[in-house]
Design a protein around this motif. Structure first.
Motif, PDB file in Angstrom:
ATOM      1  N   THR A   8       5.379  49.503  -0.502  1.00  0.00           N
ATOM      2  CA  THR A   8       5.729  49.428  -1.925  1.00  0.00           C
ATOM      3  C   THR A   8       5.697  47.974  -2.402  1.00  0.00           C
ATOM      4  N   GLU A  39       9.089  39.838   5.682  1.00  0.00           N
ATOM      5  CA  GLU A  39       8.419  40.012   4.388  1.00  0.00           C
ATOM      6  C   GLU A  39       8.162  41.477   4.050  1.00  0.00           C
ATOM      7  N   TYR A  40       8.349  42.372   5.014  1.00  0.00           N
ATOM      8  CA  TYR A  40       8.139  43.802   4.749  1.00  0.00           C
ATOM      9  C   TYR A  40       9.446  44.593   4.730  1.00  0.00           C
ATOM     10  N   LYS A  41      10.570  43.922   4.918  1.00  0.00           N
ATOM     11  CA  LYS A  41      11.842  44.643   4.928  1.00  0.00           C
ATOM     12  C   LYS A  41      12.107  45.279   3.574  1.00  0.00           C
ATOM     13  N   GLY A  42      12.418  46.553   3.613  1.00  0.00           N
ATOM     14  CA  GLY A  42      12.687  47.287   2.383  1.00  0.00           C
ATOM     15  C   GLY A  42      11.446  47.681   1.613  1.00  0.00           C
ATOM     16  N   ARG A  43      10.246  47.381   2.135  1.00  0.00           N
ATOM     17  CA  ARG A  43       9.007  47.695   1.406  1.00  0.00           C
ATOM     18  C   ARG A  43       8.116  48.681   2.156  1.00  0.00           C
ATOM     19  N   THR A  44       8.532  49.139   3.327  1.00  0.00           N
ATOM     20  CA  THR A  44       7.690  50.072   4.088  1.00  0.00           C
ATOM     21  C   THR A  44       8.462  51.353   4.412  1.00  0.00           C
ATOM     22  N   GLU A  45       7.699  52.411   4.570  1.00  0.00           N
ATOM     23  CA  GLU A  45       8.292  53.711   4.929  1.00  0.00           C
ATOM     24  C   GLU A  45       7.269  54.531   5.701  1.00  0.00           C
ATOM     25  N   GLN A  95      11.281  44.893  12.120  1.00  0.00           N
ATOM     26  CA  GLN A  95      10.032  44.661  11.408  1.00  0.00           C
ATOM     27  C   GLN A  95      10.016  43.238  10.843  1.00  0.00           C
ATOM     28  N   ASP A 115       2.847  51.504  -5.098  1.00  0.00           N
ATOM     29  CA  ASP A 115       2.755  51.628  -3.644  1.00  0.00           C
ATOM     30  C   ASP A 115       1.321  51.930  -3.223  1.00  0.00           C
ATOM     31  N   HIS A 122       6.002  47.912  10.661  1.00  0.00           N
ATOM     32  CA  HIS A 122       6.955  49.016  10.758  1.00  0.00           C
ATOM     33  C   HIS A 122       6.940  49.521  12.199  1.00  0.00           C
ATOM     34  N   ASP A 138      14.025  53.956  12.739  1.00  0.00           N
ATOM     35  CA  ASP A 138      13.229  52.796  12.329  1.00  0.00           C
ATOM     36  C   ASP A 138      13.829  51.552  12.970  1.00  0.00           C
TER      37      ASP A 138
END
Length: 260
Positions: free
Chosen positions: A118, A96-102, A93, A53, A83, A90
């Protein structure tokens, strides 16, 4: 209100007491819209493809609780939402960023607006804006993310092609060597078998020839002995001479063949 004529143009003058409340309200509105800023402590962030990450950091100045604010991280290249956070939720978004940002919510109460990405990809490289809005207040900051791919930098297409060619050449050489080795072994075995057959055949012929010579000599010797053992009166002189001559001829013939 007073009307004053000067240079043939009418003018209007308002008393200061009437304008003062408007000026104060305008000043307060300006202060409210500029009561905070967004600061990026590091304008340039680097990462490597495949890295677990990377965190893009921003914070409010002065520090304020941003838990109920509208916070957006935006990718400049596509103007898409990386995001989107609002009041503890939340929102939408980019795919391509779904499940990879926080958005790291533990720091929101201290004014931290950090975003974690991530499974870093090379396509994540670019500029990102952290935009914050609270009522009429708005501020933003820009962070640049540079993602490098060591493998693509080291391995070039021509190197890959060369490695493939060398591998094929080595494999073909190894196969040819094994084939030739096996072929030589087969030829060696066939040669040994052929020599063994020749030796057997030669030994067989030599034994038969030797037996033939011995047999002829034994027959001649037997006849000679028989003739010598007879009384001299039983056989005429010419017959004895003939038998002796025959015996000698047979013996000489066997000796000549043996010498040959």
């Amino acid at each position: 209100m007073h009307s004053i004529l000067g240079c043939n143009h009418p003018t209007f003058a308002l008393p200061w007491r009437t304008l003062l409340p408007y000026l104060v309200a305008l000043h307060l509105l300006h202060l409210g819209s500029a009561q905070f800023n967004v600061v990026a402590p590091s304008l340039h962030v680097t990462a490597i493809v495949g890295q677990d990450d990377v965190v893009l950091r921003c914070h409010l100045s002065p520090c304020k609780d941003a838990g109920s604010w509208d916070i957006r991280w935006i990718q400049h290249r596509s103007s898409g939402l990386v995001h989107h956070y609002r009041n503890g939720v939340d929102l939408e978004q980019m795919a391509e960023y779904k499940g990879r940002t926080e958005l790291l919510r533990n720091g929101l109460s201290d004014g931290n607006l950090d975003l974690r990405i991530t499974a870093v990809r090379s396509s994540d490289s670019g500029s990102y804006s952290c935009a914050v809005q609270d009522g009429d207040g708005y501020a933003e900051a820009v962070v640049n993310l540079e993602v490098s791919d060591p493998f693509s930098q080291i391995v070039h297409p021509w190197k890959v092609a060369l490695a493939v060619v060398i591998t094929l050449l080595v494999a073909s050489f190894a196969v040819s060597t094994v084939f030739l080795y096996r072929k030589q072994g087969e030829l060696r075995v066939e040669g040994m078998e052929h020599r063994e057959l020749l030796c057997r055949d030669r030994d067989g012929r030599g034994g038969e020839r030797k037996k033939g010579r011995v047999g002829r000599w034994e027959r001649g010797w037997t006849i000679g002995q028989a003739e010598r053992s007879r009384p001299s009166g039983d056989v005429p002189t010419n017959q004895a001479a003939l038998l002796s001559t025959s015996t000698s001829a047979l013996f000489f013939s066997g000796t000549t063949r043996r010498a040959g």
